[in-house]
Design an enzyme around this catalytic site. Structure first.
Site, PDB file in Angstrom:
ATOM      1  N   ARG A 122       0.853  -1.205   0.000  1.00  0.00           N
ATOM      2  CA  ARG A 122       0.000   0.000   0.000  1.00  0.00           C
ATOM      3  C   ARG A 122       0.881   1.246   0.000  1.00  0.00           C
ATOM      4  O   ARG A 122       0.975   1.968   0.989  1.00  0.00           O
ATOM      5  CB  ARG A 122      -0.927  -0.041   1.194  1.00  0.00           C
ATOM      6  CG  ARG A 122      -1.952  -1.173   1.031  1.00  0.00           C
ATOM      7  CD  ARG A 122      -3.215  -0.915   1.799  1.00  0.00           C
ATOM      8  NE  ARG A 122      -4.349  -1.541   1.121  1.00  0.00           N
ATOM      9  CZ  ARG A 122      -5.584  -1.543   1.607  1.00  0.00           C
ATOM     10  NH1 ARG A 122      -5.858  -0.940   2.742  1.00  0.00           N
ATOM     11  NH2 ARG A 122      -6.564  -2.109   0.939  1.00  0.00           N
ATOM     12  N   GLN A 127      -0.991   2.626  -5.805  1.00  0.00           N
ATOM     13  CA  GLN A 127      -2.418   2.906  -5.533  1.00  0.00           C
ATOM     14  C   GLN A 127      -3.327   2.492  -6.681  1.00  0.00           C
ATOM     15  O   GLN A 127      -4.419   1.972  -6.468  1.00  0.00           O
ATOM     16  CB  GLN A 127      -2.624   4.399  -5.258  1.00  0.00           C
ATOM     17  CG  GLN A 127      -2.458   4.763  -3.794  1.00  0.00           C
ATOM     18  CD  GLN A 127      -2.912   6.184  -3.507  1.00  0.00           C
ATOM     19  OE1 GLN A 127      -3.256   6.930  -4.417  1.00  0.00           O
ATOM     20  NE2 GLN A 127      -2.917   6.542  -2.243  1.00  0.00           N
ATOM     21  N   ASP A 130      -4.361  -1.240  -6.679  1.00  0.00           N
ATOM     22  CA  ASP A 130      -4.890  -1.762  -5.410  1.00  0.00           C
ATOM     23  C   ASP A 130      -6.264  -2.399  -5.615  1.00  0.00           C
ATOM     24  O   ASP A 130      -7.298  -1.750  -5.504  1.00  0.00           O
ATOM     25  CB  ASP A 130      -4.942  -0.598  -4.404  1.00  0.00           C
ATOM     26  CG  ASP A 130      -5.387  -1.036  -3.023  1.00  0.00           C
ATOM     27  OD1 ASP A 130      -5.832  -2.197  -2.872  1.00  0.00           O
ATOM     28  OD2 ASP A 130      -5.306  -0.218  -2.097  1.00  0.00           O
ATOM     29  N   SER A 133      -8.768  -2.308  -2.590  1.00  0.00           N
ATOM     30  CA  SER A 133      -9.517  -1.053  -2.436  1.00  0.00           C
ATOM     31  C   SER A 133     -10.570  -0.893  -3.525  1.00  0.00           C
ATOM     32  O   SER A 133     -11.704  -0.497  -3.240  1.00  0.00           O
ATOM     33  CB  SER A 133      -8.565   0.142  -2.464  1.00  0.00           C
ATOM     34  OG  SER A 133      -7.780   0.161  -1.298  1.00  0.00           O
ATOM     35  N   TYR A 230      -3.879  -0.922   8.386  1.00  0.00           N
ATOM     36  CA  TYR A 230      -4.792  -2.002   8.737  1.00  0.00           C
ATOM     37  C   TYR A 230      -5.087  -2.000  10.230  1.00  0.00           C
ATOM     38  O   TYR A 230      -4.332  -1.461  11.025  1.00  0.00           O
ATOM     39  CB  TYR A 230      -4.174  -3.353   8.375  1.00  0.00           C
ATOM     40  CG  TYR A 230      -4.391  -3.697   6.939  1.00  0.00           C
ATOM     41  CD1 TYR A 230      -5.667  -4.012   6.468  1.00  0.00           C
ATOM     42  CD2 TYR A 230      -3.332  -3.673   6.040  1.00  0.00           C
ATOM     43  CE1 TYR A 230      -5.861  -4.307   5.138  1.00  0.00           C
ATOM     44  CE2 TYR A 230      -3.522  -3.971   4.705  1.00  0.00           C
ATOM     45  CZ  TYR A 230      -4.794  -4.289   4.258  1.00  0.00           C
ATOM     46  OH  TYR A 230      -4.995  -4.588   2.944  1.00  0.00           O
TER      47      TYR A 230
END
Lengths: 381, 381
Positions: A122, A127, A130, A133, A230
């Site tokens: 991450r 990004q 991902d 996400s 997390y």
């Protein structure tokens, strides 16, 4: 360089790993792209759309995969699938590696180089790759739509000539990507929204979406934010205090949506049977963690369970319930990663094994499981 | 004065004609209220909730209806139902009188005094009694939720690290109460919304909700607004021009919601099979007029039809899909009307037959159908 998009072998998976948009981009990088006939159907992409984007449409999985240098998938291929690929072929997918070491061994034995998209670090550069996400975002949206569809009241406050319909009370447990999108969607629909999370940073995010944060805010809570963003597991004492606060709160809610996952471990139980039973008749609980064991006592994967007049929604593969959008974002995630594996001048694969993203995601290589988290030796430098 | 709330004899009807709130108010007027056991169950109202509000819970329909002066229902009772009531009992319900003259004769023969809530004049004093509006409002909301649940994309524009998800395009046909709430709900969910209506006044209302108005705005359109606020049927020429504009527009939409009703007549056909076929795979059409013959070619009452990759949603009784909210508003509508039939000092029924609301809604009286629209003589002055 040939890139292959075979149909998912799990017929309940409606997503697809490439769209006409990403096919066009791969063709622009000099790749030949083969798509299996019907691969995009459940995501509302016609074979002709792929063909228009420059792909060859192949009738069978064998024809699609033959001689492919890169295979794009949504889910991990079986060993049988992998054997259809050439030795050294790169396979990129959501590999679901935890607890599936035998399956990883099967991929290694088949000789393919497997990358797990969900292990992407991450970091800023990754990004756009991902998948957790991008898919969780849609799951959070869909959880609210599923709740609204099962709920036998309207969500927004309505002021009518016959008086006021009160707004639904929605409580979102876990304010990660899925939780934040659930909050935003429930707010859009006019619900009164509260949320909780073990990370204090979530409080500000929740508030910024117009929802109220519900948590025991003691010292442990304040210390709980981890570097990776997390949630770490909280102490038994904290969990007990939080459970008490949450139990009181849940009894007043119309809709509860749980989204708590801990990577590589079973989902934490957040909602007990007793809490479910404290809710009013017609209330709704959505368990987005149901495939990981569930946050809610009594939830069942793939089912809507009715327990004492409360519906517990446990749909499998919630991003797949908005498959067309989910495939669009997933395909872009894959493109963003695979593009970094390609030498644009030579128009050929050129994997830098030292690259942080490659090292973090490669599971198998040259006949071996190489990822240290799954019994492999550390990747050769 | 006894007021009875029997269970609906149509078991697919989840709504109920009284809530604990309205029971309490009737008790406050000096009425005894009897509710049949289980009557509120599908609207999430427990027998104990009614009892707490002051009602007697009766086991059978016979016991509930025995000696009742007023019977509150959602749907028209059958002749058999009506025979369980005492002669001269007042029955208030949605009577669905058009085309059901034989059933009205049955009520007259049973000797009950039947009032049709849907014939309530649309005047200021009767706004709080307007069941068509209260239920259409919820139907409009639910149409969007049903569409979102069947749609395999997200409704709002989402700006993510993997790029943008485009907003759904939603077209609402008919901007009455249901249409306006559908517009508002689709806008809440972030869709790009357009709408159409034959009444020019609707243009401003549509715009005020943030949607764009789509119509052939010729002289006939400008002259079409009728005094009652309802749509009159437009000329064949106008319909052809509008259909052409609409056909072009529909081909670009993701979701079409039709809400066009003409009182006492079959619903106008607005969406042809060809228009449905012009939509992209995965598109959605919701036909809120399906019980009146439908606005959409190929829609079927009670079904979700898939025609060439387009889903045509034709749920029956859409307000019943948000039964708890629908019952709440419907019960208030009934209370507002029935209250006007009661002498608060004598705590007894005292119907003023000259009252505009009574005259407009009474269907049967003293063994006869009395409403002039359904073959009755004009009410005795």
């Amino acid at each position: 360089m040939k890139i292959a998009v075979a149909s998912e072998t799990d017929k309940t998976e409606p997503r697809v790993a490439a769209t006409p948009e990403t096919v066009k981009k791969f063709v622009g990088l000099g790749a030949q792209v083969a798509v299996q006939a019907g691969a995009g159907e459940a995501s509302r992409i016609r074979d002709s759309d792929y063909a228009d984007a420059g792909a060859t449409v192949a009738k069978t999985a064998d024809a699609t995969l033959k001689d492919a240098d890169v295979v794009l998938r949504v889910r991990r291929p079986s060993a049988a699938d992998a054997k259809k690929m050439k030795a050294g072929a790169v396979v990129v997918a959501v590999m679901d590696p935890y607890g599936n070491e035998a399956a990883l061994k099967g991929l290694a034995d088949a000789g393919v180089t497997a990358f797990a998209m969900e292990l992407m670090p991450r970091i800023t550069r990754a990004q756009s790759m991902d998948v957790l996400s991008s898919q969780a975002n849609l799951a959070g949206y869909r959880a609210v739509i599923d709740a609204a569809a099962e709920y036998d009241r309207a969500m927004p406050m309505m002021m009518t000539a016959a008086g006021t319909v009160t707004a639904a009370r929605v409580f979102v447990m876990g304010a990660g990507v899925a939780g934040l999108q659930a909050i935003a969607t429930a707010r859009r629909l006019g619900a009164v929204v509260t949320a909780t999370d073990v990370r204090p940073a979530a409080k500000e995010q929740v508030a910024s979406l117009g929802a109220k944060f519900i948590a025991v805010e003691d010292d442990e809570f304040k210390a709980a934010e981890t570097a990776g963003g997390y949630a770490k597991e909280m102490s038994k004492e904290y969990q007990a205090k939080q459970a008490e606060l949450v139990a009181d709160h849940i009894a007043k809610q119309d809709i509860v949506i749980t989204t708590a996952l801990i990577p590589g471990r079973p989902a934490p139980k957040l909602v007990t049977r007793k809490m479910v039973e404290s809710m009013k008749p017609g209330s709704i609980v959505v368990d987005l963690a149901v495939e990981r064991g569930g946050n809610v006592e009594g939830s069942k994967a793939g089912e809507v369970v009715v327990h004492k007049d409360v519906k517990i929604i446990g749909h499998d593969n919630v991003p797949g319930r908005v498959a067309a959008s989910a495939s669009g974002l997933y395909a872009r995630n894959l493109y963003a990663f695979v593009e970094t594996l390609i030498d644009k001048d030579k128009k050929a694969l050129a994997i830098d094994w030292d690259d942080q993203l490659v090292a973090a995601t490669v599971l198998t290589r040259e006949g071996k499981v190489v990822h240290p988290n799954f019994g492999g030796a550390a990747p050769a430098a």
